[in-house]
Design a protein around this motif. Sequence first.
Motif, PDB file in Angstrom:
ATOM      1  N   SER A  35       0.470  -1.705   0.538  1.00  0.00           N
ATOM      2  CA  SER A  35       0.101  -0.157   0.022  1.00  0.00           C
ATOM      3  C   SER A  35       1.151   1.335  -0.120  1.00  0.00           C
ATOM      4  CB  SER A  35      -0.930  -0.145   1.474  1.00  0.00           C
ATOM      5  OG  SER A  35       0.244  -0.043   1.937  1.00  0.00           O
ATOM      6  N   TYR A  36       0.415   2.088  -0.159  1.00  0.00           N
ATOM      7  CA  TYR A  36       0.844   3.483  -0.319  1.00  0.00           C
ATOM      8  C   TYR A  36       1.568   4.218   0.855  1.00  0.00           C
ATOM      9  CZ  TYR A  36       2.235   8.523  -0.071  1.00  0.00           C
ATOM     10  OH  TYR A  36       2.950   9.179   0.211  1.00  0.00           O
ATOM     11  N   GLU A  37       0.668   3.622   2.103  1.00  0.00           N
ATOM     12  CA  GLU A  37       1.479   4.128   3.500  1.00  0.00           C
ATOM     13  C   GLU A  37       2.209   3.289   4.531  1.00  0.00           C
ATOM     14  OE1 GLU A  37      -2.813   5.360   2.705  1.00  0.00           O
ATOM     15  OE2 GLU A  37      -1.937   3.067   2.145  1.00  0.00           O
ATOM     16  N   ASP A  38       2.691   2.226   3.234  1.00  0.00           N
ATOM     17  CA  ASP A  38       3.465   0.981   3.567  1.00  0.00           C
ATOM     18  C   ASP A  38       4.796   0.873   3.398  1.00  0.00           C
ATOM     19  OD1 ASP A  38       1.807  -0.335   5.628  1.00  0.00           O
ATOM     20  OD2 ASP A  38       1.152  -1.368   4.959  1.00  0.00           O
ATOM     21  N   ALA A  39       4.811   1.945   2.424  1.00  0.00           N
ATOM     22  CA  ALA A  39       5.825   1.589   0.804  1.00  0.00           C
ATOM     23  C   ALA A  39       6.755   2.886   0.864  1.00  0.00           C
ATOM     24  CB  ALA A  39       5.067   2.478  -0.476  1.00  0.00           C
ATOM     25  N   ARG A  40       8.434   2.185   0.190  1.00  0.00           N
ATOM     26  CA  ARG A  40       9.499   2.484   1.025  1.00  0.00           C
ATOM     27  C   ARG A  40       9.277   3.126  -0.622  1.00  0.00           C
ATOM     28  NH1 ARG A  40      11.858  -0.882   4.228  1.00  0.00           N
ATOM     29  NH2 ARG A  40      12.785  -1.963   2.523  1.00  0.00           N
ATOM     30  N   TYR A  41       9.300   3.165  -1.325  1.00  0.00           N
ATOM     31  CA  TYR A  41       8.950   3.017  -3.418  1.00  0.00           C
ATOM     32  C   TYR A  41       7.942   3.335  -3.756  1.00  0.00           C
ATOM     33  CZ  TYR A  41      14.086   0.845  -2.483  1.00  0.00           C
ATOM     34  OH  TYR A  41      15.036   1.066  -1.886  1.00  0.00           O
ATOM     35  N   VAL A  42       7.423   4.161  -4.035  1.00  0.00           N
ATOM     36  CA  VAL A  42       6.597   5.047  -5.038  1.00  0.00           C
ATOM     37  C   VAL A  42       6.934   5.448  -6.425  1.00  0.00           C
ATOM     38  CG1 VAL A  42       4.370   6.479  -5.244  1.00  0.00           C
ATOM     39  CG2 VAL A  42       5.808   5.843  -3.145  1.00  0.00           C
ATOM     40  N   ILE A  43       6.365   4.376  -7.053  1.00  0.00           N
ATOM     41  CA  ILE A  43       6.473   4.172  -8.742  1.00  0.00           C
ATOM     42  C   ILE A  43       5.281   4.874  -9.470  1.00  0.00           C
ATOM     43  CG2 ILE A  43       6.428   2.600 -10.719  1.00  0.00           C
ATOM     44  CD1 ILE A  43       7.963   0.588  -9.186  1.00  0.00           C
ATOM     45  N   PHE A  44       5.687   5.803 -10.660  1.00  0.00           N
ATOM     46  CA  PHE A  44       4.097   5.758 -11.324  1.00  0.00           C
ATOM     47  C   PHE A  44       4.368   6.577 -12.357  1.00  0.00           C
ATOM     48  CE2 PHE A  44       6.555   9.727  -9.909  1.00  0.00           C
ATOM     49  CZ  PHE A  44       6.101  10.992 -10.454  1.00  0.00           C
ATOM     50  N   GLY A  45       3.623   6.709 -13.502  1.00  0.00           N
ATOM     51  CA  GLY A  45       3.556   7.138 -14.550  1.00  0.00           C
ATOM     52  C   GLY A  45       3.345   8.231 -15.486  1.00  0.00           C
ATOM     53  N   VAL A  46       3.800   8.843 -16.401  1.00  0.00           N
ATOM     54  CA  VAL A  46       3.058   9.620 -16.937  1.00  0.00           C
ATOM     55  C   VAL A  46       2.882  10.242 -18.397  1.00  0.00           C
ATOM     56  CG1 VAL A  46       3.394  12.757 -16.278  1.00  0.00           C
ATOM     57  CG2 VAL A  46       4.436  11.338 -14.524  1.00  0.00           C
ATOM     58  N   PRO A  47       2.111   9.967 -19.238  1.00  0.00           N
ATOM     59  CA  PRO A  47       1.915   9.178 -20.133  1.00  0.00           C
ATOM     60  C   PRO A  47       1.772  10.625 -20.955  1.00  0.00           C
ATOM     61  CG  PRO A  47      -0.388   9.231 -18.905  1.00  0.00           C
ATOM     62  CD  PRO A  47       0.944   9.592 -18.378  1.00  0.00           C
ATOM     63  N   PHE A  48       2.955  11.381 -20.881  1.00  0.00           N
ATOM     64  CA  PHE A  48       3.054  12.940 -22.497  1.00  0.00           C
ATOM     65  C   PHE A  48       3.822  12.907 -23.106  1.00  0.00           C
ATOM     66  CE2 PHE A  48       4.428  17.466 -21.881  1.00  0.00           C
ATOM     67  CZ  PHE A  48       3.238  17.344 -22.554  1.00  0.00           C
ATOM     68  N   ASP A  49       4.050  13.128 -23.647  1.00  0.00           N
ATOM     69  CA  ASP A  49       5.018  13.491 -25.377  1.00  0.00           C
ATOM     70  C   ASP A  49       4.678  15.231 -25.571  1.00  0.00           C
ATOM     71  OD1 ASP A  49       3.248  12.708 -27.007  1.00  0.00           O
ATOM     72  OD2 ASP A  49       4.537  11.284 -27.046  1.00  0.00           O
ATOM     73  N   GLY A  50       4.424  15.466 -24.869  1.00  0.00           N
ATOM     74  CA  GLY A  50       3.745  16.862 -25.850  1.00  0.00           C
ATOM     75  C   GLY A  50       4.540  17.695 -26.685  1.00  0.00           C
ATOM     76  N   THR A  51       6.136  18.040 -25.820  1.00  0.00           N
ATOM     77  CA  THR A  51       6.697  18.853 -26.611  1.00  0.00           C
ATOM     78  C   THR A  51       7.827  18.080 -27.502  1.00  0.00           C
ATOM     79  OG1 THR A  51       8.719  18.790 -24.724  1.00  0.00           O
ATOM     80  CG2 THR A  51       6.520  20.236 -24.802  1.00  0.00           C
ATOM     81  N   SER A  52       7.932  16.502 -27.653  1.00  0.00           N
ATOM     82  CA  SER A  52       8.198  15.574 -28.216  1.00  0.00           C
ATOM     83  C   SER A  52       8.821  16.572 -29.610  1.00  0.00           C
ATOM     84  CB  SER A  52       8.322  14.335 -28.750  1.00  0.00           C
ATOM     85  OG  SER A  52       8.141  13.833 -27.361  1.00  0.00           O
ATOM     86  N   SER A  53       9.876  16.446 -29.942  1.00  0.00           N
ATOM     87  CA  SER A  53      10.485  17.040 -31.905  1.00  0.00           C
ATOM     88  C   SER A  53      11.260  16.027 -32.220  1.00  0.00           C
ATOM     89  CB  SER A  53      11.408  18.163 -31.226  1.00  0.00           C
ATOM     90  OG  SER A  53      13.112  17.342 -30.723  1.00  0.00           O
TER      91      SER A  53
END
Length: 283
Positions: free
Chosen positions: A13-31
């Motif tokens: 759970s978040y409460e017990d975690a030492r490591y918190v993974i999350f994704g951010v699916p954004f590429d709006g400025t990719s050139s």
Amino acid sequence: MFSHRKIADAQASYEDARYVIFGVPFDGTSSFRRGSRLAPDTIRLAYDNLESFDFQYGVNFPDIPICDLGDLYVEEDAEEVVDDIERSVKHVVDDGKVPIMLGGEHSLTTGLVRNFPGCSMIIIDAHSDFRDEYMGNKFNHACITRRSLEILGPGKIFSIGTRSVSREEYESPEWSKVRFISANEVREKGITRVIEEIERKAGDRIYFSIDMDGIDPSEAPGVGTPEPYGIQSSEVRALINHFAGKIVGFDIVELTPVYDNGNTSMLAARLIQDFIGSKESKA
């Protein structure tokens, strides 16, 4: 708000975690080659094929308190996304947990770095990303090192694997405030001497950012802006292994699955295990 997709081994759970993974699916400025918005779940899928026990670190990953919050819902504007990341991760840092971000493009790193003032920073990147603005946007993916310098200050950033720099960036009076270590310099000196230099100059708290294009395209072909003559994945792993005990935040960005043969996503997943496993072995 986050979605509910999870990475294998993230059973706490978040409460017990030492490591918190999350994704951010954004590429709006990719050139160049867009598609890094697809990377978070591609990394999660690749991770499913990794063993949950690592004999080299002596750790069983399901026993480590890891939480995956899923993906952050993103807007269209890069500055808004960066602000959202800063706000969303602040409580993670305040709670004493280690955030691990799956990008998405490199502009996203600014949001995390804002939560670590005073830290040193190691960046793996083929590009200097030192433009003050690009395409009229200060939060373009080509500006991340410049934005990080503004947050952390001179002498705090070590960018490793550099082999693509614009004349504008190179002639900037701010250039000398970041230590750019080219891929050629890594080859000539060896990664051990590079590590020794960073060890002498960096502080006790380090933010670690991996742009996958820093690694040679022979090992990481699925990236948005590939550059030949890169550093090796084993050299990145050596940096992680050495500094893991000091790393307080971590991200992997600029993986573009539509150009991948599967190897880049697998390498990204393995580097996450290397970070967590190495940090746990030093605890």
